[in-house]
Write a protein that holds these residues in place. Structure first.
Motif, mmCIF file in Angstrom:
data_model
loop_
_atom_site.group_PDB
_atom_site.id
_atom_site.type_symbol
_atom_site.label_atom_id
_atom_site.label_comp_id
_atom_site.label_asym_id
_atom_site.label_seq_id
_atom_site.Cartn_x
_atom_site.Cartn_y
_atom_site.Cartn_z
ATOM 1 N N VAL A 25 0.833 -1.208 0.000
ATOM 2 C CA VAL A 25 0.000 0.000 0.000
ATOM 3 C C VAL A 25 0.865 1.254 0.000
ATOM 4 O O VAL A 25 0.518 2.270 -0.617
ATOM 5 N N LYS A 26 2.005 1.197 0.670
ATOM 6 C CA LYS A 26 2.891 2.364 0.756
ATOM 7 C C LYS A 26 3.789 2.494 -0.464
ATOM 8 O O LYS A 26 4.013 3.595 -0.969
ATOM 9 N N SER A 27 4.315 1.373 -0.939
ATOM 10 C CA SER A 27 5.293 1.442 -2.019
ATOM 11 C C SER A 27 4.667 1.429 -3.410
ATOM 12 O O SER A 27 5.275 1.919 -4.364
ATOM 13 N N LEU A 28 3.447 0.881 -3.545
ATOM 14 C CA LEU A 28 2.803 0.768 -4.859
ATOM 15 C C LEU A 28 1.349 1.236 -4.786
ATOM 16 O O LEU A 28 0.413 0.462 -5.006
ATOM 17 N N PRO A 29 1.123 2.515 -4.461
ATOM 18 C CA PRO A 29 -0.255 3.003 -4.281
ATOM 19 C C PRO A 29 -1.093 2.971 -5.555
ATOM 20 O O PRO A 29 -2.323 2.990 -5.484
ATOM 21 N N GLN A 30 -0.437 2.912 -6.722
ATOM 22 C CA GLN A 30 -1.198 2.844 -7.968
ATOM 23 C C GLN A 30 -1.843 1.475 -8.153
ATOM 24 O O GLN A 30 -2.800 1.331 -8.921
ATOM 25 N N ALA A 31 -1.318 0.468 -7.463
ATOM 26 C CA ALA A 31 -1.844 -0.890 -7.597
ATOM 27 C C ALA A 31 -2.610 -1.362 -6.369
ATOM 28 O O ALA A 31 -3.497 -2.213 -6.474
ATOM 29 N N VAL A 46 -7.083 -4.015 -5.359
ATOM 30 C CA VAL A 46 -5.882 -4.295 -6.135
ATOM 31 C C VAL A 46 -6.207 -4.156 -7.620
ATOM 32 O O VAL A 46 -7.229 -4.658 -8.101
ATOM 33 N N HIS A 47 -5.319 -3.462 -8.343
ATOM 34 C CA HIS A 47 -5.476 -3.297 -9.789
ATOM 35 C C HIS A 47 -4.127 -3.501 -10.468
ATOM 36 O O HIS A 47 -3.173 -2.779 -10.182
ATOM 37 N N TYR A 48 -4.060 -4.510 -11.329
ATOM 38 C CA TYR A 48 -2.869 -4.739 -12.136
ATOM 39 C C TYR A 48 -3.200 -4.384 -13.581
ATOM 40 O O TYR A 48 -4.065 -5.019 -14.199
ATOM 41 N N ASP A 49 -2.537 -3.383 -14.122
ATOM 42 C CA ASP A 49 -2.723 -3.056 -15.529
ATOM 43 C C ASP A 49 -2.298 -4.226 -16.403
ATOM 44 O O ASP A 49 -1.475 -5.062 -16.005
ATOM 45 N N ALA A 50 -2.841 -4.284 -17.616
ATOM 46 C CA ALA A 50 -2.401 -5.305 -18.564
ATOM 47 C C ALA A 50 -0.909 -5.141 -18.821
ATOM 48 O O ALA A 50 -0.434 -4.046 -19.097
ATOM 49 N N GLY A 51 -0.172 -6.224 -18.695
ATOM 50 C CA GLY A 51 1.263 -6.183 -18.918
ATOM 51 C C GLY A 51 2.072 -5.577 -17.788
ATOM 52 O O GLY A 51 3.286 -5.380 -17.926
ATOM 53 N N ASP A 71 -13.046 -11.269 -14.885
ATOM 54 C CA ASP A 71 -12.368 -12.431 -15.438
ATOM 55 C C ASP A 71 -10.918 -12.039 -15.712
ATOM 56 O O ASP A 71 -10.653 -10.994 -16.315
ATOM 57 N N SER A 72 -9.993 -12.846 -15.278
ATOM 58 C CA SER A 72 -8.583 -12.489 -15.396
ATOM 59 C C SER A 72 -7.749 -13.722 -15.704
ATOM 60 O O SER A 72 -7.979 -14.796 -15.141
ATOM 61 N N ASP A 73 -6.791 -13.548 -16.626
ATOM 62 C CA ASP A 73 -5.860 -14.637 -16.920
ATOM 63 C C ASP A 73 -4.843 -14.757 -15.788
ATOM 64 O O ASP A 73 -4.856 -13.976 -14.839
ATOM 65 N N GLY A 74 -3.957 -15.709 -15.919
ATOM 66 C CA GLY A 74 -3.003 -15.991 -14.857
ATOM 67 C C GLY A 74 -2.059 -14.840 -14.565
ATOM 68 O O GLY A 74 -1.688 -14.063 -15.460
ATOM 69 N N HIS A 107 7.238 -10.527 -2.818
ATOM 70 C CA HIS A 107 7.250 -11.029 -4.187
ATOM 71 C C HIS A 107 7.165 -9.895 -5.204
ATOM 72 O O HIS A 107 6.777 -8.779 -4.887
ATOM 73 N N GLU A 108 7.535 -10.233 -6.432
ATOM 74 C CA GLU A 108 7.293 -9.395 -7.590
ATOM 75 C C GLU A 108 6.029 -9.919 -8.278
ATOM 76 O O GLU A 108 5.651 -11.077 -8.100
ATOM 77 N N VAL A 109 5.380 -9.048 -9.064
ATOM 78 C CA VAL A 109 4.151 -9.443 -9.752
ATOM 79 C C VAL A 109 4.261 -9.077 -11.226
ATOM 80 O O VAL A 109 4.771 -8.005 -11.577
ATOM 81 N N GLU A 110 3.801 -9.988 -12.078
ATOM 82 C CA GLU A 110 3.723 -9.695 -13.507
ATOM 83 C C GLU A 110 2.373 -10.159 -14.045
ATOM 84 O O GLU A 110 1.998 -11.321 -13.889
ATOM 85 N N ASN A 111 1.640 -9.226 -14.659
ATOM 86 C CA ASN A 111 0.380 -9.563 -15.306
ATOM 87 C C ASN A 111 0.649 -9.700 -16.802
ATOM 88 O O ASN A 111 0.773 -8.709 -17.513
ATOM 89 N N ARG A 112 0.759 -10.924 -17.261
ATOM 90 C CA ARG A 112 1.076 -11.176 -18.664
ATOM 91 C C ARG A 112 -0.142 -11.089 -19.569
ATOM 92 O O ARG A 112 -0.028 -11.229 -20.788
ATOM 93 N N SER A 113 -1.301 -10.852 -18.980
ATOM 94 C CA SER A 113 -2.544 -10.798 -19.740
ATOM 95 C C SER A 113 -2.665 -9.488 -20.517
ATOM 96 O O SER A 113 -2.026 -8.486 -20.197
ATOM 97 N N LYS A 114 -3.517 -9.502 -21.524
ATOM 98 C CA LYS A 114 -3.824 -8.289 -22.288
ATOM 99 C C LYS A 114 -4.955 -7.497 -21.655
ATOM 100 O O LYS A 114 -5.355 -6.451 -22.171
ATOM 101 N N THR A 115 -5.472 -7.994 -20.533
ATOM 102 C CA THR A 115 -6.538 -7.300 -19.812
ATOM 103 C C THR A 115 -6.095 -7.051 -18.377
ATOM 104 O O THR A 115 -5.310 -7.817 -17.816
#
Length: 222
Positions: A25-31, A46-51, A71-74, A107-115
């Motif tokens: 919450v402190k380090s990544l307020p955009q997400a 929580v919001h992860y932009d595509a990619g 609906d969200s991919d992996g 952890h690190e996070v990666e949203n490989r989805s197009k959504t």
């Protein structure tokens, strides 16, 4: 002197990675944004932009419930620190839930989805009462119970009203918006639906232990 400089250099080399593993919450307020918080639960949207690729951050230990809003991919979670492994989260459907009990993790996070991926992360602060493991709750599962919480799915037809009475403190989550409403123990809340054909709700009741009740009472008297 040489040994001192070597130790100092080693400490400086460690600092960047340690500093980067901060509360999300402190380090990544955009997400990660706190949507609601009280002595029972902390709700983070929580919001992860595509990619999106998020740097290392931490989440606290304890019981966590996830409510997926679309609906969200992996999603790929690369754990760092003492437990280095990669977790590929399976695709999820809107309205699905997951409840897990775990240790603090970085952890690190990666949203490989197009959504984008959108969900609520509920950190439950009551006594876990021996709750362990992880449980997936499909959108078709109507109820769930653990020593800490009970979950029930409700619906309100269009132009109808529902009254929710809580014997235990309860959190009401509207789907798919993720809007939350708190209902104190011994009170009621009225939910009206004048917009959609059917409003879907998730009701989470928090089962209080004697220790937690005493703690709350002591806070009220301070």
């Amino acid at each position: 002197m040489h040994r001192f400089l070597s130790c100092l250099l080693g400490a400086l080399l460690v600092l960047p990675s340690a500093a980067s593993a901060q509360d999300a919450v402190k380090s990544l307020p955009q997400a990660y944004k706190v949507q609601f918080e009280n002595p029972f639960v902390r709700v983070v949207r929580v919001h992860y932009d595509a990619g999106a690729k998020l740097p290392t951050h931490t989440h606290g230990a304890g019981t966590t419930a996830y409510i997926y809003l679309n609906d969200s991919d992996g999603i790929v979670f690369r754990h760092t620190g003492n437990r280095t492994h990669v977790v590929n989260r399976q695709p999820v459907k809107a309205g699905a839930m997951r409840v897990s009990v775990g240790q603090e993790e970085a952890h690190e996070v990666e949203n490989r989805s197009k959504t984008p991926a959108e969900f609520l992360r509920l950190s439950i602060t009551t006594d876990p009462a021996g709750a362990t493991g992880m449980r997936r709750i499909a959108p078709t599962d109507s109820t769930f119970a653990s020593p800490q919480i009970t979950v029930m799915r409700l619906s309100v037809e269009q132009h109808d009203t529902a009254t929710i009475t809580a014997k235990q403190p309860a959190l009401i989550v509207e789907l798919p918006s993720g809007t939350t409403r708190w209902v104190d123990a011994g009170t009621s809340a009225t939910i009206e639906n004048h917009e959609v054909p059917q409003l879907s709700l998730i009701r989470i009741d928090f089962l209080r232990s004697e220790e937690h009740t005493s703690e709350l009472q002591s806070r009220e008297t301070i």
